[in-house]
Write a protein that holds these residues in place. Structure first.
Motif, PDB file in Angstrom:
ATOM      1  N   ALA A  92       0.837  -1.209   0.000  1.00 16.72           N
ATOM      2  CA  ALA A  92       0.000   0.000   0.000  1.00 16.72           C
ATOM      3  C   ALA A  92       0.869   1.256   0.000  1.00 16.72           C
ATOM      4  CB  ALA A  92      -0.928  -0.007   1.213  1.00 16.72           C
ATOM      5  N   GLN A  93       1.981   1.225   0.747  1.00 18.91           N
ATOM      6  CA  GLN A  93       2.857   2.403   0.783  1.00 18.91           C
ATOM      7  C   GLN A  93       3.533   2.641  -0.561  1.00 18.91           C
ATOM      8  OE1 GLN A  93       4.904   1.157   4.380  1.00 18.91           O
ATOM      9  NE2 GLN A  93       4.175   2.993   5.450  1.00 18.91           N
ATOM     10  N   GLU A  95       2.282   1.712  -3.509  1.00 19.00           N
ATOM     11  CA  GLU A  95       1.221   2.210  -4.406  1.00 19.00           C
ATOM     12  C   GLU A  95       0.947   3.687  -4.115  1.00 19.00           C
ATOM     13  OE1 GLU A  95      -1.046   0.144  -6.707  1.00 19.00           O
ATOM     14  OE2 GLU A  95      -1.302   2.184  -7.411  1.00 19.00           O
ATOM     15  N   MET A  96       0.861   4.055  -2.835  1.00 16.48           N
ATOM     16  CA  MET A  96       0.588   5.441  -2.443  1.00 16.48           C
ATOM     17  C   MET A  96       1.666   6.381  -2.970  1.00 16.48           C
ATOM     18  SD  MET A  96       0.288   7.047   1.419  1.00 16.48           S
ATOM     19  CE  MET A  96       1.856   6.539   2.064  1.00 16.48           C
ATOM     20  N   ARG A  99       1.829   6.683  -6.760  1.00 16.83           N
ATOM     21  CA  ARG A  99       0.744   7.534  -7.262  1.00 16.83           C
ATOM     22  C   ARG A  99       0.973   9.002  -6.942  1.00 16.83           C
ATOM     23  NH1 ARG A  99      -4.298   5.660  -8.888  1.00 16.83           N
ATOM     24  NH2 ARG A  99      -4.024   3.546  -9.622  1.00 16.83           N
ATOM     25  N   ILE A 100       1.454   9.298  -5.753  1.00 13.93           N
ATOM     26  CA  ILE A 100       1.749  10.705  -5.423  1.00 13.93           C
ATOM     27  C   ILE A 100       2.779  11.244  -6.415  1.00 13.93           C
ATOM     28  CG2 ILE A 100       2.864  12.214  -3.708  1.00 13.93           C
ATOM     29  CD1 ILE A 100       1.484  10.532  -1.513  1.00 13.93           C
TER      30      ILE A 100
ATOM     31  N   SER B  62      -0.317   5.576   8.074  1.00 13.59           N
ATOM     32  CA  SER B  62      -1.350   6.223   7.247  1.00 13.59           C
ATOM     33  C   SER B  62      -1.165   5.836   5.787  1.00 13.59           C
ATOM     34  CB  SER B  62      -1.218   7.741   7.308  1.00 13.59           C
ATOM     35  OG  SER B  62      -1.559   8.207   8.570  1.00 13.59           O
ATOM     36  N   ILE B  63      -2.275   5.521   5.135  1.00 13.15           N
ATOM     37  CA  ILE B  63      -2.246   5.223   3.696  1.00 13.15           C
ATOM     38  C   ILE B  63      -3.249   6.131   3.004  1.00 13.15           C
ATOM     39  CG2 ILE B  63      -2.592   3.447   1.909  1.00 13.15           C
ATOM     40  CD1 ILE B  63      -0.337   2.677   3.813  1.00 13.15           C
ATOM     41  N   CYS B  64      -2.780   7.027   2.124  1.00 11.96           N
ATOM     42  CA  CYS B  64      -3.716   7.809   1.320  1.00 11.96           C
ATOM     43  C   CYS B  64      -3.664   7.291  -0.115  1.00 11.96           C
ATOM     44  CB  CYS B  64      -3.448   9.308   1.419  1.00 11.96           C
ATOM     45  SG  CYS B  64      -1.877   9.831   0.760  1.00 11.96           S
ATOM     46  N   GLU B  65      -4.458   7.896  -0.994  1.00  9.29           N
ATOM     47  CA  GLU B  65      -4.670   7.452  -2.377  1.00  9.29           C
ATOM     48  C   GLU B  65      -5.613   6.237  -2.384  1.00  9.29           C
ATOM     49  OE1 GLU B  65      -3.835   8.693  -5.351  1.00  9.29           O
ATOM     50  OE2 GLU B  65      -2.813  10.395  -4.450  1.00  9.29           O
TER      51      GLU B  65
END
Lengths: 201, 201
Positions: A92-93, A95-96, A99-100, B62-65
């Motif tokens: 998840a990190q 991917e995050m 994407r950022i 924390s995971i955003c996106e």
């Protein structure tokens, strides 16, 4: 298996660095984008959105979008590098941060470059004011990336990942906009680190 | 575990549909975006890019996106639905179509909406001409999506995937731009199919 690409294009370079990191060699065929070869029916039959790079598998299946091509090789050639992350939290990190770096970095830079230069004005409407605004947004993004790299070794954490490839390509590409990411000290430290990797030579 | 979001926002809805499809229930906390709650230091400490939705794990990570949040749940709760695809080829096809629907669909629609309405003009420079151009690009994308859905049951192939969630949210969101995707017959057939799923009620 073949990859149709325009080798100096940033999206082709993303795939290329990913494959070098994994040690996978795939036949490449250059497509003349400026000359509009990608707009011809033969190419459109290969690429669902008429863009490069496109991976064509042995069974004829076509995969476009750089990250989709990278995921194909990650899933078909899993290894200990885990360039898309290993545990659920790490995946998840990655991917995050990927994407950022894409949305606030690379794609914003593409919009700045295309709208400011009008390089493809024969096939798209360019809005110069959006180019100016996009360039400003890149400049706002760099301090965020620098702050992140003040606290972690790599973009997504302590392990090198596909997010580093995206951020690196962004830092190279924005030189076309006369923006030098290495004026930020943490980005400079990280650029030195990733540039020294064998795949980046 | 908590998700901070603005529940009617398209990105929150993407995560919400994904979790409903997987049958996972997570505590939600509404954030007042219009009022700028996401611009406060407390929120910025949670979300690396100050955006919603953000998933905060038990250990404080924390995971955003939206897609990173969905990938976290896919990796931590694998199931037979394989919403990101199963085989390497399927995973690549889902990633490809999800990205095509994001870049040519949802994100183009966001740029159209934000630049045309100036909804966040207190915090970003809006370029109306780019809003107009983005709206035109959405209209050019719909026939491509329609052509795809003429030959496959779902967006990424014969199995429902996260690409259908992205395309569905796009079709809903562009109503704000007075664009009706259901005037395309294959999109209409597919919208009826996905709208009938329990998670979409």
């Amino acid at each position: 298996m073949k990859i149709y690409e325009k080798s100096p294009a940033p999206s082709a370079q993303r795939v290329s660095l990913f494959l070098k990191e994994k040690g996978i060699d795939v036949e490449r065929i250059d497509v003349d984008i400026r000359g509009g070869e990608n707009l011809k029916p033969e190419f459109k039959a290969l690429s669902p959105n008429g863009r490069i790079p496109v991976l064509v598998l042995e069974d004829g299946t076509s995969i476009c979008e750089s990250m989709a091509i990278c995921r194909y090789f990650e899933a078909s050639h899993p290894d200990e590098k885990h360039l898309f992350g290993n545990t659920p939290t790490e995946q998840a990190q990655v991917e995050m941060w990927n994407r950022i770096c894409e949305f606030q970095g690379l794609y914003t830079a593409f919009q700045a470059f295309r709208n400011l230069t009008g390089i493809y004005k024969d096939r798209e409407t360019c809005i110069e004011a959006w180019g100016v605004e996009s360039k400003n947004r890149i400049k706002q993004f760099l301090p965020q990336l620098d702050e992140r790299l003040a606290s972690t070794t790599y973009v997504a954490g302590e392990r090198f990942s596909v997010a580093d490839i995206t951020a690196y390509i962004t830092c190279q590409f924005i030189k076309n906009l006369e923006i030098d990411a290495s004026t930020y000290s943490h980005i400079e430290r990280w650029l030195d680190l990733v540039s020294a990797r064998p795949a980046f030579q």
